[in-house]
Design an enzyme around this catalytic site. Structure first.
Site, PDB file in Angstrom:
ATOM      1  N   THR A  71       1.968   5.703  -9.392  1.00  0.00           N
ATOM      2  CA  THR A  71       2.197   6.254 -10.721  1.00  0.00           C
ATOM      3  C   THR A  71       0.886   6.523 -11.442  1.00  0.00           C
ATOM      4  OG1 THR A  71       2.252   4.093 -11.829  1.00  0.00           O
ATOM      5  CG2 THR A  71       4.325   4.920 -10.926  1.00  0.00           C
ATOM      6  N   SER A  72       0.946   7.401 -12.437  1.00  0.00           N
ATOM      7  CA  SER A  72      -0.190   7.641 -13.326  1.00  0.00           C
ATOM      8  C   SER A  72       0.333   7.992 -14.711  1.00  0.00           C
ATOM      9  CB  SER A  72      -1.059   8.786 -12.805  1.00  0.00           C
ATOM     10  OG  SER A  72      -2.070   9.108 -13.756  1.00  0.00           O
ATOM     11  N   PRO A  73      -0.339   7.498 -15.757  1.00  0.00           N
ATOM     12  CA  PRO A  73       0.027   7.905 -17.119  1.00  0.00           C
ATOM     13  C   PRO A  73      -0.653   9.208 -17.527  1.00  0.00           C
ATOM     14  CG  PRO A  73      -1.743   6.318 -17.240  1.00  0.00           C
ATOM     15  CD  PRO A  73      -1.437   6.509 -15.770  1.00  0.00           C
ATOM     16  N   ASP A 102      -6.961   8.693 -11.101  1.00  0.00           N
ATOM     17  CA  ASP A 102      -7.167   7.885 -12.301  1.00  0.00           C
ATOM     18  C   ASP A 102      -8.574   7.289 -12.342  1.00  0.00           C
ATOM     19  OD1 ASP A 102      -4.569   8.327 -13.143  1.00  0.00           O
ATOM     20  OD2 ASP A 102      -3.792   6.497 -12.234  1.00  0.00           O
TER      21      ASP A 102
END
Length: 625
Positions: A234-236, A349
Site C-alpha cells: 500500500t501507499s498513501p 515511497d
C-alpha cells in the site's frame, strides 16, 4: 529515525508525539482477557514486547502473559529508531538506543495500566465501510502476477474497507474504537526530520479531538486506535509515482511501470500524496482525515453486536527451514532469511540507493560489483539457500549472519485474538493486499467449518506486530521480485506457512479449548549483545545566556492564519524526553489566568532543536504554531 533506512534522516524536532493506546477486552466474569496495544511505532519488536510482557506479568500476576498481549505498530516511517533488537533495522539508527526502547516500554506499560484500572462492563459492536482515495498499490506490476480469476473477484488492487470495533460503556456511551485499514505510514517523506506519528496518528488525533475537544492529546478518556492491516504494497501517495529529474526529458512523467525507475535508476521516482502541491504534512492530514471520517461513519451508523467468548492463543514458530504440507498434499519448506537485490531498490515511497532497482528476479546480478561486496557483509549463500530462495537473487544472506548478533529473526510470534464473532490475526510482518486476502479468507473458512464462528464472522489482520519479520507476498508476487518480494525473507512459501500455522490454532480460540498448542522455543534475547554508536548528551551550554531565554520573541498580535514563531536558548531534548508531558504549551488567557490549549502533540505546533555549536555545546529551540 525508523522507517526509510536512511542514515541522513536524523531527528531534529517534533511534529506529533508517538503514543501507545491500549485496549483490554475481557469476558463478563474476567476469566479470559487480552490486551491489544496499538503503538505509534514502525513495527512491533520481540525485545520491546519481551520487556512489556515481563513488566505486566509482574504487575498483574496470572492476568497478562505472552498468550494475551499483542504489540502492534502503526507502521509510521517518521518516528524514533534504534529500538528493534535485530541488527539489520538497527544499522541506520547507529545501533540499539536504550533510551528509545525504554521510552516505548515505559509509555506502553503505563497505557496498559490505565486501561486495566479503567476496566468496566460494556459492550462491543462492529461494522465496516469503504474509504476511497486513501491508498493505492505501489507495486501494481507484482499484483498483476496474481491469477486473473482471483483478481476479478475484487474491484480494486487495494483493500478499501475499514473495519471498526466500537467500545461502549454500560450506558451505551462510546469510550473508544479500534479500526483496521491498510495504508502505509509514508505520507511524510524521507527528507523529514521531525518525529511524527504519520497518517494513523493524525487519524487518532482527529477522532480523539472530535470526541473530547478540550482534552490534550494523550489525556483523553476516549481512545481511538487506528490499526495497520495488510499494508505491504500500500501507499498513501495516491497521485501516483513520478520522476523528479530536473533537466531530463522524463522529468514530471510517470515512473517506468515494472521497475519504478526514471532514466533506468530508482532514485528520482517518488510517490506523490494528495497534498503534494502544498506539503507532505498536508498529504498526511488528508489521508489521516479520510480514515477518521471513515471510522466516524461506522461509529455513527449501523453496526452488529459482538457477543461471545474472549480467547487468545500465542505460539512461537521457527520459520527457517520450516517444513509443512500444502493443501494439495505436497511438502513445502521455508528458508533461512535473505534479502534480495530489489530490497535495496526501495519503493516509490522511499527509493533506494546506488544502481539497485525493483523487479530483479534474474540469476544475473544487476551489478557484478555487488556480487563481490555482498560476501564481505553477510556470508555468501550456499547452493541450497540459493535454490530455496529462488527466484530471488540474494543480496544479504541474513539468516546466516549471526555476528555480532542476529541480523533478522528466525523465530516469529503467531497470535490470534478472539472476541465473539471477531477474530484478529496478529501478524509479525507486512502482508501485501492479496496475501492478506488469502489468509483472511482461509482462516475465516476454517473458523466456520470448525464450528468456532458462524457466517457473520469477521476476520481482520493487525501488524506488523510483536516481532518484525519483514514482508509476506503471494508466490506469484514473489516471482516478480519487486521490493515486497525481495523483502519476503523466508522464501516463496512464507504465506502458505503462515496460513498453515494460524489454521492449526483455530481450535484454541473455541468456546472450550483443550490442551496447549505446540510451540517452538522463544527467540534468544539480543539486547544484552546490542551495539550502540549513539552517544548520550555530552555537554550543553547556554553560551552566556540562561537556558530558556528568549532570543526572538513573538509579535504583539497576529491575524488568523499567520504563524507564530519564537526562539529560545535551548539544550538537547534527549536530556529529558518529557514522557507524558510536553516541551511546549500554547496558553490562552481566560479571566486573567493562562490556560494551556496546545502542546507539542498537536499537529499545529512544531518543536525544532538546532545545535548551533558542537564545540561550545550551544543550541536553540524554535517553536512555531
Amino acid at each position: 529515525m525508523m522507517g526509510y533506512a536512511s542514515l541522513a534522516q536524523t531527528d531534529t524536532g517534533l511534529h506529533m508525539r508517538q503514543f501507545s493506546r491500549a485496549f483490554i477486552v475481557a469476558d463478563s466474569d474476567l476469566t479470559n482477557r487480552f490486551v491489544f496495544i496499538n503503538a505509534d511505532i514502525a513495527m512491533g519488536d520481540s525485545g520491546v514486547r519481551r520487556s512489556i510482557v515481563s513488566r505486566l506479568s509482574t504487575l498483574y500476576p496470572g492476568l497478562y502473559s505472552d498468550s494475551n498481549i499483542a504489540l502492534i505498530g502503526t507502521h509510521q516511517h517518521s518516528g524514533v529508531g534504534g529500538y528493534l533488537e535485530n541488527l539489520l533495522p538497527q544499522i541506520t539508527a547507529l545501533g540499539y538506543v536504550p533510551q528509545t526502547a525504554n521510552a516505548i516500554i515505559d509509555g506502553t506499560v503505563l497505557a496498559v495500566q490505565r486501561a486495566h484500572e479503567s476496566l468496566a462492563p460494556g459492550s462491543l459492536s462492529v461494522g465496516n465501510t469503504t474509504i476511497l482515495d486513501a491508498n493505492i498499490n505501489r507495486s501494481p506490476s507484482a499484483y498483476l502476477a496474481n491469477p486473473q480469476a482471483e483478481r476479478d473477484r475484487y474491484q480494486y488492487d487495494q483493500d478499501k474497507d475499514i473495519t471498526v470495533l466500537r467500545f461502549d460503556d454500560a450506558s451505551g456511551n462510546a469510550r473508544g474504537l479500534l479500526s483496521f485499514f491498510a495504508v502505509h505510514g509514508t505520507s511524510i517523506y524521507e527528507n523529514n526530520t521531525l518525529v511524527s506519528s504519520d497518517n494513523k496518528g493524525m487519524a487518532a488525533y482527529l477522532y480523539e479531538a472530535f470526541a473530547e475537544p478540550s482534552a490534550m492529546p494523550g489525556n483523553a478518556s476516549f481512545v481511538a486506535g487506528f490499526t495497520q492491516s495488510n499494508v505491504g504494497d500500500t501507499s498513501p501517495n495516491t497521485l501516483g509515482a513520478f520522476c523528479e529529474s530536473p533537466g531530463e526529458d522524463y522529468d514530471g512523467m510517470a515512473c517506468e511501470f515494472n521497475h519504478s525507475t526514471c532514466g533506468g535508476t530508482a532514485q528520482d521516482c517518488h510517490g506523490r500524496g494528495p497534498g503534494f502541491r502544498i506539503s507532505d504534512f498536508e498529504s498526511n492530514r488528508i489521508i489521516g482525515e479520510k480514515q477518521y471520517l471513515g471510522a466516524r461513519s461506522v461509529m455513527e451508523g449501523t453496526r452488529s453486536p459482538v457477543l461471545g467468548a474472549v480467547r487468545s492463543v500465542h505460539v512461537y514458530m521457527q520459520m527457517a527451514n520450516h517444513t509443512f504440507t500444502l493443501p494439495n498434499g505436497t511438502q513445502a519448506q521455508t528458508c533461512p532469511g535473505a534479502m534480495g537485490f530489489s530490497f535495496a531498490g526501495g519503493t516509490t515511497d522511499g527509493p533506494g540507493a546506488f544502481d539497485f532497482v525493483q523487479g530483479d528476479n534474474s540469476s544475473d546480478s544487476q551489478n557484478p560489483f555487488w556480487e563481490i561486496v555482498k560476501g564481505a557483509v553477510t556470508p555468501l549463500p550456499s547452493a541450497a539457500q540459493i535454490a530455496c530462495q529462488d527466484p530471488k537473487p540474494i543480496l544479504l544472506n541474513t539468516g546466516y549472519a549471526h555476528f555480532p548478533y542476529e541480523w533478522t529473526p528466525a523465530t516469529v510470534d503467531i497470535q490470534m485474538l478472539r472476541v465473539g464473532n471477531l477474530v484478529m490475526l496478529i501478524m509479525p510482518g507486512e502482508l501485501t493486499t492479496m496475501a492478506g486476502r488469502r489468509i483472511r479468507e482461509a482462516l475465516r473458512a476454517k473458523l466456520i467449518s470448525e464450528g468456532i464462528l458462524g457466517s457473520d464472522a469477521y476476520v481482520v489482520l493487525a501488524g506488523p506486530a510483536n516481532a518484525y519479520a519483514h514482508y509476506v507476498t503471494t508466490r506469484e508476487e514473489y516471482g516478480v521480485q519487486r521490493y515486497e518480494g525481495a523483502s519476503t525473507i523466508f522464501g516463496q512459501y512464507t504465506l502458505e506457512a503462515y496460513i498453515d500455522k494460524y489454521s492449526s490454532l483455530v481450535p484454541f480460540v473455541g468456546v472450550s479449548p483443550s490442551g496447549t498448542p505446540a510451540s517452538d522455543a522463544a527467540p534468544a534475547e539480543q539486547t544484552s549483545k546490542a551495539i550502540s554508536l549513539q552517544t548520550g548528551v555530552v555537554f550543553d551550554s547556554s553560551g552566556g545566556n540562561s537556558f530558556g531565554d528568549v532570543l526572538a520573541d513573538v509579535k504583539a498580535s497576529y491575524a488568523v492564519g499567520q504563524t507564530v514563531e519564537v526562539q529560545f536558548v535551548g539544550a538537547n531534548p534527549r536530556n529529558n524526553l518529557r514522557l507524558g508531558s510536553t516541551f511546549l504549551t500554547v496558553d490562552h488567557q481566560v479571566n486573567g489566568a493562562w490556560v494551556a490549549v496546545r502542546s507539542d502533540a498537536h499537529p499545529s505546533t512544531v518543536f525544532r532543536w538546532n545545535r548551533t555549536s558542537t564545540i561550545l555545546g550551544t543550541s536553540t529551540v524554535n517553536i512555531t504554531w
